[in-house]
Design an enzyme around this catalytic site. Sequence first.
Site, short mmCIF file in Angstrom:
data_model
loop_
_atom_site.label_atom_id
_atom_site.label_comp_id
_atom_site.label_asym_id
_atom_site.label_seq_id
_atom_site.Cartn_x
_atom_site.Cartn_y
_atom_site.Cartn_z
N VAL A 87 0.73 -1.27 -0.07
CA VAL A 87 0.04 0.01 -0.04
C VAL A 87 0.82 1.39 0.04
O VAL A 87 0.45 2.35 -0.29
CB VAL A 87 -1.07 -0.08 1.09
CG1 VAL A 87 -0.37 0.56 2.47
CG2 VAL A 87 -2.31 0.77 0.95
N ARG A 88 2.32 1.14 0.38
CA ARG A 88 3.06 2.10 0.43
C ARG A 88 3.43 2.79 -1.20
O ARG A 88 3.89 3.85 -1.31
CB ARG A 88 4.33 1.94 1.04
CG ARG A 88 4.16 1.66 2.46
CD ARG A 88 3.59 2.64 3.21
NE ARG A 88 3.98 3.95 3.11
CZ ARG A 88 5.17 4.63 3.48
NH1 ARG A 88 5.75 3.86 4.71
NH2 ARG A 88 5.52 5.67 3.54
N TYR A 97 -10.28 -5.80 0.14
CA TYR A 97 -11.41 -6.72 0.92
C TYR A 97 -11.55 -5.91 1.89
O TYR A 97 -10.87 -5.30 2.89
CB TYR A 97 -10.81 -7.95 1.08
CG TYR A 97 -11.77 -9.18 1.82
CD1 TYR A 97 -12.50 -9.81 0.92
CD2 TYR A 97 -11.82 -8.98 3.26
CE1 TYR A 97 -13.59 -10.47 1.70
CE2 TYR A 97 -12.77 -9.95 3.85
CZ TYR A 97 -13.43 -10.87 2.96
OH TYR A 97 -14.23 -11.69 3.55
N ASP A 182 0.18 1.87 -13.71
CA ASP A 182 0.76 2.21 -14.85
C ASP A 182 2.21 1.44 -15.31
O ASP A 182 2.83 1.17 -14.11
CB ASP A 182 0.85 3.65 -15.37
CG ASP A 182 1.94 4.44 -14.59
OD1 ASP A 182 3.13 4.26 -14.64
OD2 ASP A 182 1.24 5.52 -14.12
N HIS A 184 5.19 2.45 -16.01
CA HIS A 184 6.28 3.04 -15.45
C HIS A 184 6.53 2.86 -13.92
O HIS A 184 7.49 2.56 -13.25
CB HIS A 184 6.28 4.44 -15.58
CG HIS A 184 7.24 5.42 -14.90
ND1 HIS A 184 8.34 5.33 -14.94
CD2 HIS A 184 6.95 6.52 -13.88
CE1 HIS A 184 9.13 6.13 -14.07
NE2 HIS A 184 8.18 6.79 -13.34
N ARG A 193 10.92 -3.37 -4.92
CA ARG A 193 10.47 -4.81 -4.09
C ARG A 193 11.20 -6.22 -4.59
O ARG A 193 10.67 -7.22 -3.97
CB ARG A 193 9.11 -4.75 -4.17
CG ARG A 193 8.19 -3.50 -3.48
CD ARG A 193 8.83 -3.54 -2.08
NE ARG A 193 8.03 -2.36 -1.34
CZ ARG A 193 8.23 -2.08 0.07
NH1 ARG A 193 8.97 -2.62 0.70
NH2 ARG A 193 7.50 -0.89 0.42
C1 LIG Z 1 13.83 -1.90 1.41
C2 LIG Z 1 12.76 -0.92 1.57
C3 LIG Z 1 12.44 -0.58 3.12
C4 LIG Z 1 11.26 0.08 3.48
N1 LIG Z 1 11.26 0.56 4.76
C5 LIG Z 1 10.59 1.49 5.27
C6 LIG Z 1 10.37 1.76 6.70
O1 LIG Z 1 11.00 0.96 7.45
N2 LIG Z 1 9.30 2.39 7.00
C7 LIG Z 1 8.33 2.98 5.81
O2 LIG Z 1 7.56 3.96 6.52
N3 LIG Z 1 8.61 2.68 4.85
C8 LIG Z 1 9.54 2.10 4.38
N4 LIG Z 1 9.58 1.73 2.98
C9 LIG Z 1 8.49 2.35 2.19
C10 LIG Z 1 9.52 3.45 1.17
O3 LIG Z 1 9.78 4.65 2.07
C11 LIG Z 1 8.35 3.78 -0.14
O4 LIG Z 1 7.35 4.43 0.71
C12 LIG Z 1 7.85 2.70 -0.80
O5 LIG Z 1 9.02 1.82 -1.19
C13 LIG Z 1 6.97 3.28 -1.97
O6 LIG Z 1 8.05 3.83 -2.82
P1 LIG Z 1 7.83 5.24 -3.60
O7 LIG Z 1 7.44 6.45 -2.83
O8 LIG Z 1 8.91 5.76 -4.43
O9 LIG Z 1 6.59 4.81 -4.69
P2 LIG Z 1 5.40 5.41 -4.92
O10 LIG Z 1 4.33 5.78 -3.88
O11 LIG Z 1 4.59 4.64 -6.27
O12 LIG Z 1 5.70 6.88 -5.80
C14 LIG Z 1 6.37 6.68 -6.91
C15 LIG Z 1 7.16 8.08 -7.17
O13 LIG Z 1 6.26 9.24 -6.97
C16 LIG Z 1 6.61 10.08 -6.34
N5 LIG Z 1 5.58 10.58 -5.13
C17 LIG Z 1 4.68 9.91 -4.99
N6 LIG Z 1 3.75 10.30 -3.69
C18 LIG Z 1 4.69 11.36 -3.65
C19 LIG Z 1 4.72 12.50 -2.66
N7 LIG Z 1 3.34 12.47 -1.76
N8 LIG Z 1 5.27 13.56 -2.46
C20 LIG Z 1 6.43 13.51 -3.53
N9 LIG Z 1 6.59 12.56 -4.54
C21 LIG Z 1 5.62 11.56 -4.49
C22 LIG Z 1 8.13 9.77 -5.73
O14 LIG Z 1 9.06 10.42 -6.55
C23 LIG Z 1 8.06 8.50 -5.78
O15 LIG Z 1 9.27 7.77 -5.87
C24 LIG Z 1 10.71 0.69 2.42
C25 LIG Z 1 10.93 0.34 1.23
C26 LIG Z 1 11.75 -0.56 0.90
C27 LIG Z 1 11.75 -0.81 -0.59
#
Ligand SMILES: Cc1cc2nc3c(=O)[nH]c(=O)nc-3n(C[C@H](O)[C@H](O)[C@H](O)COP(=O)(O)OP(=O)(O)OC[C@H]3O[C@@H](n4cnc5c(N)ncnc54)[C@H](O)[C@@H]3O)c2cc1C
Length: 288
Positions: A87-88, A97, A182, A184, A193
């Site tokens: 969900v992150r 669900y 999408d 990308h 992941r």
């Molecule tokens: C190995 C690993 C360990 C992790 N450990 C933790 C942890 O301990 N605690 C924790 O909370 N999370 C953790 N995460 C989650 C991580 O911090 C990211 O939230 C998650 O990987 C989603 O990545 P993302 O934000 O790049 O992706 P997406 O949410 O799909 O976003 C894609 C891109 O869009 C842009 N974007 C999206 N939303 C925003 C926004 N609101 N503001 C600015 N730019 C945005 C950014 O450029 C981002 O890279 C971990 C992730 C990994 C892979």
Amino acid sequence: VGSAQLEKSLGMKTVHQLGFVKLLDVMGNDEEVENAARISYGEGTRKVSQTRNLIRYLMRHKHTSPFEMCEVKFHIKLPIFIMRQLVRHRTANLNEYSGRYSVMSNEFYLPEGDYLAKQSTTNSQGRGEVLEQQGLLQFEFNRIYDGASMAYQVLLEHDLSREVARAVLPVANYTECIWKIDLHNFFHFVKLRSDSHAQREIRDYANAMYELVKPNFPLCCEAFEDYVQGATTFSKQEMEVIRELLSYTDAKAALAGMSVKDVGVLESKLGKRESKEFLEKLKQGDAE
Ligand SMILES: Cc1cc2nc3c(=O)[nH]c(=O)nc-3n(C[C@H](O)[C@H](O)[C@H](O)COP(=O)(O)OP(=O)(O)OC[C@H]3O[C@@H](n4cnc5c(N)ncnc54)[C@H](O)[C@@H]3O)c2cc1C
């Protein structure tokens, strides 16, 4: 999830004993990425004859918007603690669900084999050596699962609302969602992941999803593997070391100074155009 969606499935992979990923829908293909990219250049302004070359160029130069024109949609069954990681990825659209509306499953993720490993001593977020006493460890997992499952049933029998009763369930409980993203952002998700730093369980999901997507976008996936997944970036300081080791301070000089054999090796690995780009990269940030 209704049977119509199950019938529409374009492929499915089981993950662990009880989970799965099902590819429900795909929008676009390699050619759609090419078509979107050609709008940027206009006819006649740029000649890129092959789809593969164009896609590789786009991926290499982070010209990402054409990849956003394609989408993939999944039905995923996964433990809640993996759902919390999934969900992150905010760029996906999802619908999960509802444990308020429906009764939660009595299925729980049970780690087995080398998934049962010690806390890593070098990586505080990871696993280390495999543990031997599997039976004992699984007994502890099952003890909680049985107890939680029973408590949940009793609470529901006492007519406690489902939204409150579910609070007794552990994060290993299975949930399901429909997840769409999408291409990308899907690649970005897979890069993060499927990496060795990601938790092994979500890696299994990411890899299974990628395998289902790959046949639908063979050229995009090839480019992703070559220029993103298998690529590494270097810091400014690392680049300085690399330049010093290779003594390539100038791309032109480097090319001029290379023997026919060196150029041959470089070009056989990277091709003419990418060899030039590679040498230019080594030059980047170098004092003029
Ligand atoms: C190995 C690993 C360990 C992790 N450990 C933790 C942890 O301990 N605690 C924790 O909370 N999370 C953790 N995460 C989650 C991580 O911090 C990211 O939230 C998650 O990987 C989603 O990545 P993302 O934000 O790049 O992706 P997406 O949410 O799909 O976003 C894609 C891109 O869009 C842009 N974007 C999206 N939303 C925003 C926004 N609101 N503001 C600015 N730019 C945005 C950014 O450029 C981002 O890279 C971990 C992730 C990994 C892979």
